[in-house]
Scaffold this active site. Structure first.
Site, short mmCIF file in Angstrom:
data_model
loop_
_atom_site.label_atom_id
_atom_site.label_comp_id
_atom_site.label_asym_id
_atom_site.label_seq_id
_atom_site.Cartn_x
_atom_site.Cartn_y
_atom_site.Cartn_z
N ILE A 14 0.83 -1.21 0.00
CA ILE A 14 0.00 0.00 0.00
C ILE A 14 0.86 1.25 0.00
O ILE A 14 0.49 2.28 -0.59
CB ILE A 14 -0.99 0.00 1.16
CG1 ILE A 14 -2.11 1.02 0.90
CG2 ILE A 14 -0.28 0.26 2.49
CD1 ILE A 14 -2.87 0.82 -0.37
N LYS A 90 -5.08 1.57 8.32
CA LYS A 90 -6.08 0.74 8.99
C LYS A 90 -5.66 -0.73 8.89
O LYS A 90 -4.91 -1.10 7.99
CB LYS A 90 -7.45 0.92 8.36
CG LYS A 90 -7.56 0.96 6.84
CD LYS A 90 -7.07 -0.24 6.10
CE LYS A 90 -7.77 -1.51 6.46
NZ LYS A 90 -7.25 -2.71 5.69
N ASP A 168 -9.76 -7.48 7.30
CA ASP A 168 -8.82 -6.44 6.88
C ASP A 168 -9.45 -5.57 5.78
O ASP A 168 -9.47 -4.36 5.90
CB ASP A 168 -7.51 -7.08 6.42
CG ASP A 168 -6.52 -6.03 5.96
OD1 ASP A 168 -5.76 -5.53 6.79
OD2 ASP A 168 -6.56 -5.67 4.76
N1 NAI Z 1 -2.73 -4.38 0.37
C1 NAI Z 1 -3.67 -3.45 0.20
O1 NAI Z 1 -4.32 -3.38 -0.88
C2 NAI Z 1 -3.99 -2.48 1.28
C3 NAI Z 1 -3.40 -2.58 2.56
N2 NAI Z 1 -3.75 -1.66 3.53
C4 NAI Z 1 -3.24 -1.79 4.90
O2 NAI Z 1 -1.85 -1.41 4.93
C5 NAI Z 1 -1.14 -2.19 5.87
C6 NAI Z 1 0.02 -2.86 5.15
O3 NAI Z 1 -0.54 -3.66 4.14
P1 NAI Z 1 0.34 -4.06 2.86
O4 NAI Z 1 1.09 -2.89 2.36
O5 NAI Z 1 -0.55 -4.78 1.91
O6 NAI Z 1 1.37 -5.10 3.53
P2 NAI Z 1 2.82 -5.54 3.03
O7 NAI Z 1 3.10 -6.83 3.73
O8 NAI Z 1 2.89 -5.48 1.55
O9 NAI Z 1 3.79 -4.39 3.57
C7 NAI Z 1 4.17 -4.29 4.93
C8 NAI Z 1 5.57 -3.70 4.95
O10 NAI Z 1 5.95 -3.42 6.30
C9 NAI Z 1 7.31 -3.78 6.46
N3 NAI Z 1 7.52 -4.02 7.89
C10 NAI Z 1 6.96 -4.98 8.65
N4 NAI Z 1 7.38 -4.84 9.95
C11 NAI Z 1 8.20 -3.74 9.97
C12 NAI Z 1 8.93 -3.08 10.98
N5 NAI Z 1 8.91 -3.50 12.25
N6 NAI Z 1 9.66 -1.99 10.65
C13 NAI Z 1 9.71 -1.56 9.37
N7 NAI Z 1 9.02 -2.13 8.36
C14 NAI Z 1 8.28 -3.22 8.66
C15 NAI Z 1 7.51 -4.99 5.58
O11 NAI Z 1 8.88 -5.11 5.23
C16 NAI Z 1 6.64 -4.63 4.37
O12 NAI Z 1 7.41 -3.94 3.41
C17 NAI Z 1 -2.15 -3.18 6.45
O13 NAI Z 1 -2.60 -2.70 7.70
C18 NAI Z 1 -3.30 -3.18 5.44
O14 NAI Z 1 -4.57 -3.40 6.07
C19 NAI Z 1 -4.57 -0.59 3.26
C20 NAI Z 1 -5.14 -0.45 2.01
C21 NAI Z 1 -4.94 -1.41 0.97
O1 LIG Z 2 -7.61 -1.74 2.97
C1 LIG Z 2 -7.71 -2.54 2.08
O2 LIG Z 2 -8.23 -2.27 0.83
C2 LIG Z 2 -8.33 -3.51 0.10
C3 LIG Z 2 -8.06 -3.25 -1.36
O3 LIG Z 2 -6.79 -2.62 -1.44
C4 LIG Z 2 -9.11 -2.33 -1.96
O4 LIG Z 2 -8.88 -1.03 -1.62
C5 LIG Z 2 -7.32 -4.43 0.79
O5 LIG Z 2 -7.71 -5.77 0.74
C6 LIG Z 2 -7.39 -3.95 2.22
O6 LIG Z 2 -6.17 -4.18 2.92
#
Ligand code: NAI
Ligand SMILES: O=C1O[C@@H]([C@H](O)CO)[C@H](O)[C@H]1O
Length: 308
Positions: A14, A90, A168
Site C-alpha cells: 500500500i 487501517k 482487513d
Molecule cells: N494491500 C492493500 O491493498 C492495502 C493494505 N492496507 C493496509 O496497509 C497495511 C500494510 O498492508 P500491505 O502494504 O498490503 O502489507 P505488506 O506486507 O505489503 O507491507 C508491509 C511492509 O511493512 C514492512 N515491515 C513490517 N514490519 C516492519 C517493521 N517492524 N519496521 C519496518 N518495516 C516493517 C515490511 O517489510 C513490508 O514492506 C495493512 O494494515 C493493510 O490493512 C490498506 C489499504 C490497501
Molecule cells: O484496505 C484494504 O483495501 C483492500 C483493497 O486494497 C481495496 O482497496 C485491501 O484488501 C485492504 O487491505
C-alpha cells in the site's frame, strides 16, 4: 511555507501503490526517509528500523505507518514519544486496547494523529452522507468481496492472530457505515468461516443494529473472483442509496450521482495536513470496535485450508 518532513515505516504494497504517490503529489509534504524490512524506497534515505530512522536519519515532523497491524502499536508509541505527528493505516492496531492507548498518548503528547480509514475518503461518501442526513433509514446491506491473492499476495501476516483475515478489507466497509450512519452500531451476531490452516477468517456474515433497530447485514469474502464487489445498499422510506466500487460510485434509485474527483489517498493526506495545521487529531475507534465485537460473539466454522 516549509513542507511537513515525513518519514514512512513499512514500504510494502500500500505504501508503494498509494502512500508514496499521494505524498509526492502533495507539496505540503516532503518524504525524507523510510524504515522498512523489504525493498528500499528510491530517492530517500532508507533504514532497517524506526529506531535507526529517528536516531540517524534527517529530522522528520511526522511519520506514516504502513506496516502490518501486528507490532504496529510499539512503533507508533515510539513515534508519539518522540513528538512526531502520526498517520496510521487501517486497522490502527492488532487490538482495541492498543488503539485506545494511542488515542490517549497522542493527546498527552500534544501531536496530531490520524487513523487513516481510507475508504471514508472515497469520492461518493460525502454526497451519500449529505443525502442520508435527511432520510429515514430502513435497512443496510453490505457486500464486501475481493480476492486476497490479488490484494495481499504472499502476505502471511493477514492469516495470523491480529491480522484480521477478511476483516482487513471488511473493516473498510465498516468504516464507511459508521461514517454514514447517525447512531452507533452494535454487533448482534456473526458467523466466521476460518480455513483449517489459518487463525483468521476468510469469510464472515455479520448482523448489526442500532438503538432504532436498524437492520444492518454484512457479507465479507476474501476468496471472491477477480472482479471485486465492494457495495453498500441503504434502503430508506424516500428511496434507495447505493455505493459501489468501494464508494467511488454513488446512485440513488438507480440514477448515478455526481461525486468528488479527488482520490482516497490524496484526500487522506490533505486531511492529515489540515489536522497538523489545526493541532487536532482524528482517531476514530468505531470500525475496530465492530471487528472486535464480531470476534467476541462470532460462531466459528472450520473450512478448507487456504493456500496462496
Ligand atoms: N494491500 C492493500 O491493498 C492495502 C493494505 N492496507 C493496509 O496497509 C497495511 C500494510 O498492508 P500491505 O502494504 O498490503 O502489507 P505488506 O506486507 O505489503 O507491507 C508491509 C511492509 O511493512 C514492512 N515491515 C513490517 N514490519 C516492519 C517493521 N517492524 N519496521 C519496518 N518495516 C516493517 C515490511 O517489510 C513490508 O514492506 C495493512 O494494515 C493493510 O490493512 C490498506 C489499504 C490497501
Ligand atoms: O484496505 C484494504 O483495501 C483492500 C483493497 O486494497 C481495496 O482497496 C485491501 O484488501 C485492504 O487491505
Amino acid at each position: 511555507m516549509q513542507p511537513i518532513r515525513l518519514g514512512l515505516v513499512g514500504y510494502g504494497k500500500i505504501a508503494q501503490d498509494q502512500h508514496v504517490p499521494a505524498i509526492n503529489a502533495n507539496p505540503a509534504f516532503q518524504l525524507v526517509s523510510v524504515a522498512t524490512q523489504g525493498r528500499p524506497c528510491a530517492g530517500v534515505e532508507n533504514f532497517q528500523s524506526l529506531s535507526e530512522l529517528l536516531e540517524r536519519g534527517p529530522h522528520v515532523d511526522a511519520i506514516a505507518f504502513c506496516t502490518p497491524p501486528q507490532g504496529r502499536f510499539a512503533l507508533v508509541r515510539q513515534a508519539l514519544a518522540a513528538g512526531k505527528h502520526v498517520l496510521v493505516e487501517k486497522p490502527p492496531c492488532a487490538t482495541l486496547g492498543e488503539a485506545m492507548a494511542l488515542v490517549d498518548q497522542a493527546e498527552e503528547q500534544g501531536v496530531s494523529g490520524l487513523f487513516a480509514w481510507h475508504s471514508r475518503y472515497a469520492p461518493g461518501i460525502e454526497a451519500a452522507r449529505d443525502w442520508l442526513a435527511t432520510r429515514t433509514l430502513q435497512s443496510v446491506q453490505i457486500d464486501w468481496k475481493e480476492d486476497v491473492r490479488k490484494w495481499h499476495p504472499g502476505q502471511a501476516w493477514i492469516w495470523q492472530p491480529g491480522g484480521l483475515g477478511v476483516f482487513d478489507p471488511g473493516i473498510n466497509a465498516l468504516s464507511i457505515a459508521t461514517h454514514l450512519l447517525a447512531l452507533p452500531l452494535f454487533v448482534e451476531s456473526a458467523e466466521l468461516r476460518v480455513p483449517a490452516n489459518c487463525q483468521s477468517p476468510i469469510a464472515a456474515s455479520i448482523k448489526m443494529s442500532d438503538a432504532r433497530h436498524l437492520d444492518v447485514r454484512a457479507e465479507f469474502d476474501f476468496d471472491h473472483g477477480h472482479d471485486e464487489l465492494w457495495s453498500i445498499e441503504i434502503r430508506c422510506t424516500e428511496g434507495i442509496l447505493r455505493l459501489d466500487n468501494g464508494g467511488a460510485r454513488l446512485s440513488i434509485d438507480g440514477v448515478r450521482q455526481a461525486v468528488s474527483e479527488e482520490g482516497e489517498y490524496a484526500a487522506v493526506y490533505r486531511h492529515f495536513q489540515q489536522l497538523i495545521a489545526d493541532k487536532a487529531s482524528d482517531l476514530d475507534l468505531q470500525p475496530l470496535r465492530l471487528v472486535a465485537d464480531s470476534f467476541f460473539v462470532g460462531s466459528r466454522t472450520e473450512v478448507e485450508p487456504f493456500f496462496d
